[in-house]
Design a protein around this motif. Sequence first.
Motif, PDB file in Angstrom:
ATOM      1  N   GLU A  63       0.847  -1.193   0.000  1.00 29.05           N
ATOM      2  CA  GLU A  63       0.000   0.000   0.000  1.00 29.05           C
ATOM      3  C   GLU A  63       0.889   1.251   0.000  1.00 29.05           C
ATOM      4  OE1 GLU A  63      -3.245   1.879   3.022  1.00 29.05           O
ATOM      5  OE2 GLU A  63      -3.355  -0.282   2.702  1.00 29.05           O
ATOM      6  N   CYS A  97      -4.730  -1.898  -3.155  1.00 24.44           N
ATOM      7  CA  CYS A  97      -3.569  -1.009  -2.967  1.00 24.44           C
ATOM      8  C   CYS A  97      -3.503   0.053  -4.065  1.00 24.44           C
ATOM      9  CB  CYS A  97      -2.278  -1.818  -2.931  1.00 24.44           C
ATOM     10  SG  CYS A  97      -2.119  -2.835  -1.440  1.00 24.44           S
ATOM     11  N   LYS A 100      -5.943   2.718  -3.092  1.00 24.57           N
ATOM     12  CA  LYS A 100      -5.371   3.511  -1.989  1.00 24.57           C
ATOM     13  C   LYS A 100      -4.306   4.466  -2.524  1.00 24.57           C
ATOM     14  CE  LYS A 100      -6.784   2.393   2.173  1.00 24.57           C
ATOM     15  NZ  LYS A 100      -7.456   3.367   3.015  1.00 24.57           N
TER      16      LYS A 100
END
Length: 160
Positions: A63, A97, A100
Amino acid sequence: MFSPKKKKTYTPKEALPKIAAYCAYQERTQNEVRAKLLDYGLELDDAEEIIIRLTQEKLLDEERYAQSFVRGKYGLKRWGRRKIQQGLKAKGISDFCIRKGLQEIDPDQYYENLLHLLEKKNKTEGERNPMARRQKIQYFLQSKGYELDIIQDAWKELGL
Protein backbone atom coordinates in the motif's frame (compact mmCIF):
# COMPACT_ATOMS: atom_id res chain seq x y z
CA MET A 1 38.25 -18.15 -22.11
CA PHE A 2 35.66 -16.23 -20.09
CA SER A 3 33.94 -18.25 -17.40
CA PRO A 4 30.71 -16.99 -15.83
CA LYS A 5 31.07 -15.82 -12.26
CA LYS A 6 29.53 -18.25 -9.79
CA LYS A 7 26.69 -16.58 -7.88
CA LYS A 8 26.89 -16.69 -4.12
CA THR A 9 23.95 -18.43 -2.51
CA TYR A 10 22.69 -17.43 0.89
CA THR A 11 20.98 -19.22 3.73
CA PRO A 12 17.70 -17.68 4.93
CA LYS A 13 19.54 -16.34 8.00
CA GLU A 14 22.18 -14.63 5.81
CA ALA A 15 19.62 -13.36 3.31
CA LEU A 16 17.38 -11.63 5.89
CA PRO A 17 19.65 -8.65 6.75
CA LYS A 18 20.61 -8.27 3.09
CA ILE A 19 17.00 -8.17 1.88
CA ALA A 20 15.99 -5.94 4.82
CA ALA A 21 18.60 -3.40 3.66
CA TYR A 22 17.29 -3.78 0.09
CA CYS A 23 13.76 -2.94 1.30
CA ALA A 24 14.93 -0.09 3.55
CA TYR A 25 16.73 1.61 0.65
CA GLN A 26 13.48 2.25 -1.25
CA GLU A 27 9.93 0.94 -1.42
CA ARG A 28 9.69 -2.49 -3.05
CA THR A 29 6.92 -4.81 -4.19
CA GLN A 30 6.59 -8.36 -2.92
CA ASN A 31 7.37 -9.57 -6.44
CA GLU A 32 10.65 -7.63 -6.53
CA VAL A 33 11.67 -8.98 -3.13
CA ARG A 34 10.63 -12.53 -4.04
CA ALA A 35 12.70 -12.37 -7.26
CA LYS A 36 15.72 -11.06 -5.35
CA LEU A 37 15.43 -13.81 -2.72
CA LEU A 38 15.17 -16.51 -5.38
CA ASP A 39 18.19 -14.90 -7.05
CA TYR A 40 20.02 -15.37 -3.73
CA GLY A 41 19.40 -19.09 -4.16
CA LEU A 42 16.65 -19.48 -1.57
CA GLU A 43 13.78 -21.92 -1.89
CA LEU A 44 10.34 -20.45 -2.56
CA ASP A 45 9.04 -21.47 0.90
CA ASP A 46 11.97 -19.73 2.63
CA ALA A 47 11.46 -16.66 0.46
CA GLU A 48 7.77 -16.52 1.39
CA GLU A 49 8.59 -16.76 5.10
CA ILE A 50 11.03 -13.86 4.81
CA ILE A 51 8.44 -11.80 2.89
CA ILE A 52 5.90 -12.41 5.68
CA ARG A 53 8.45 -11.33 8.28
CA LEU A 54 9.37 -8.17 6.33
CA THR A 55 5.68 -7.32 6.00
CA GLN A 56 5.11 -7.80 9.75
CA GLU A 57 8.11 -5.58 10.48
CA LYS A 58 6.68 -2.92 8.11
CA LEU A 59 9.76 -3.04 5.86
CA LEU A 60 7.59 -4.28 3.02
CA ASP A 61 4.21 -2.59 2.46
CA GLU A 62 2.53 -2.68 -0.95
CA GLU A 63 0.00 0.00 0.00
CA ARG A 64 2.87 2.33 0.90
CA TYR A 65 4.65 1.31 -2.32
CA ALA A 66 1.56 2.21 -4.39
CA GLN A 67 1.26 5.60 -2.68
CA SER A 68 4.93 6.35 -3.30
CA PHE A 69 4.69 5.21 -6.94
CA VAL A 70 1.65 7.43 -7.54
CA ARG A 71 3.30 10.50 -5.97
CA GLY A 72 6.39 10.03 -8.10
CA LYS A 73 4.66 9.35 -11.40
CA TYR A 74 1.98 12.01 -11.19
CA GLY A 75 4.13 14.59 -9.43
CA LEU A 76 7.38 14.29 -11.35
CA LYS A 77 6.58 12.55 -14.63
CA ARG A 78 3.06 14.01 -14.91
CA TRP A 79 1.46 10.68 -15.72
CA GLY A 80 -2.33 10.33 -15.81
CA ARG A 81 -4.40 7.94 -13.70
CA ARG A 82 -4.71 5.27 -16.38
CA LYS A 83 -0.96 4.99 -17.01
CA ILE A 84 -0.28 4.92 -13.26
CA GLN A 85 -2.86 2.13 -12.82
CA GLN A 86 -1.28 0.12 -15.64
CA GLY A 87 2.17 0.62 -14.12
CA LEU A 88 1.02 -0.64 -10.72
CA LYS A 89 -0.84 -3.61 -12.24
CA ALA A 90 2.32 -4.54 -14.16
CA LYS A 91 4.19 -4.59 -10.83
CA GLY A 92 1.63 -7.05 -9.42
CA ILE A 93 0.00 -4.64 -6.97
CA SER A 94 -3.52 -5.53 -5.76
CA ASP A 95 -6.54 -3.49 -6.84
CA PHE A 96 -7.10 -2.44 -3.22
CA CYS A 97 -3.57 -1.01 -2.97
CA ILE A 98 -3.92 0.67 -6.37
CA ARG A 99 -7.12 2.42 -5.20
CA LYS A 100 -5.37 3.51 -1.99
CA GLY A 101 -2.41 4.79 -3.99
CA LEU A 102 -4.59 6.77 -6.41
CA GLN A 103 -6.03 8.66 -3.43
CA GLU A 104 -2.66 10.45 -3.30
CA ILE A 105 -3.62 12.40 -6.42
CA ASP A 106 -4.74 15.97 -5.77
CA PRO A 107 -7.44 16.64 -8.42
CA ASP A 108 -6.41 20.30 -8.82
CA GLN A 109 -2.73 19.44 -9.29
CA TYR A 110 -3.70 16.61 -11.67
CA TYR A 111 -5.63 19.05 -13.86
CA GLU A 112 -2.77 21.57 -13.70
CA ASN A 113 -0.39 18.84 -14.90
CA LEU A 114 -2.71 18.14 -17.83
CA LEU A 115 -2.97 21.84 -18.75
CA HIS A 116 0.82 22.17 -18.58
CA LEU A 117 1.33 19.17 -20.88
CA LEU A 118 -1.35 20.42 -23.30
CA GLU A 119 0.16 23.90 -23.57
CA LYS A 120 3.70 22.54 -23.93
CA LYS A 121 2.71 20.00 -26.62
CA ASN A 122 0.63 22.62 -28.45
CA LYS A 123 3.69 24.88 -28.73
CA THR A 124 6.00 22.13 -30.01
CA GLU A 125 3.60 20.23 -32.33
CA GLY A 126 4.63 20.81 -35.94
CA GLU A 127 1.40 19.64 -37.59
CA ARG A 128 -0.34 22.45 -39.54
CA ASN A 129 -3.72 20.82 -40.24
CA PRO A 130 -5.92 21.80 -37.23
CA MET A 131 -7.81 18.46 -37.08
CA ALA A 132 -4.67 16.32 -37.40
CA ARG A 133 -2.88 18.59 -34.89
CA ARG A 134 -5.64 18.22 -32.33
CA GLN A 135 -5.71 14.46 -32.85
CA LYS A 136 -1.92 14.13 -32.41
CA ILE A 137 -1.97 16.17 -29.21
CA GLN A 138 -4.94 14.19 -27.91
CA TYR A 139 -3.17 10.87 -28.62
CA PHE A 140 -0.10 12.18 -26.81
CA LEU A 141 -2.13 13.11 -23.73
CA GLN A 142 -3.94 9.77 -23.77
CA SER A 143 -0.60 7.97 -24.00
CA LYS A 144 0.41 9.84 -20.83
CA GLY A 145 -2.63 8.23 -19.17
CA TYR A 146 -5.15 11.09 -19.10
CA GLU A 147 -8.85 10.42 -19.55
CA LEU A 148 -10.56 11.70 -22.71
CA ASP A 149 -13.26 13.72 -20.88
CA ILE A 150 -10.66 15.64 -18.86
CA ILE A 151 -8.58 16.26 -22.01
CA GLN A 152 -11.64 17.74 -23.72
CA ASP A 153 -12.34 19.97 -20.70
CA ALA A 154 -8.76 21.22 -20.88
CA TRP A 155 -9.11 21.99 -24.64
CA LYS A 156 -12.20 24.08 -23.89
CA GLU A 157 -10.57 25.90 -20.97
CA LEU A 158 -7.56 26.88 -23.08
CA GLY A 159 -9.77 27.74 -26.06
CA LEU A 160 -7.74 25.60 -28.46
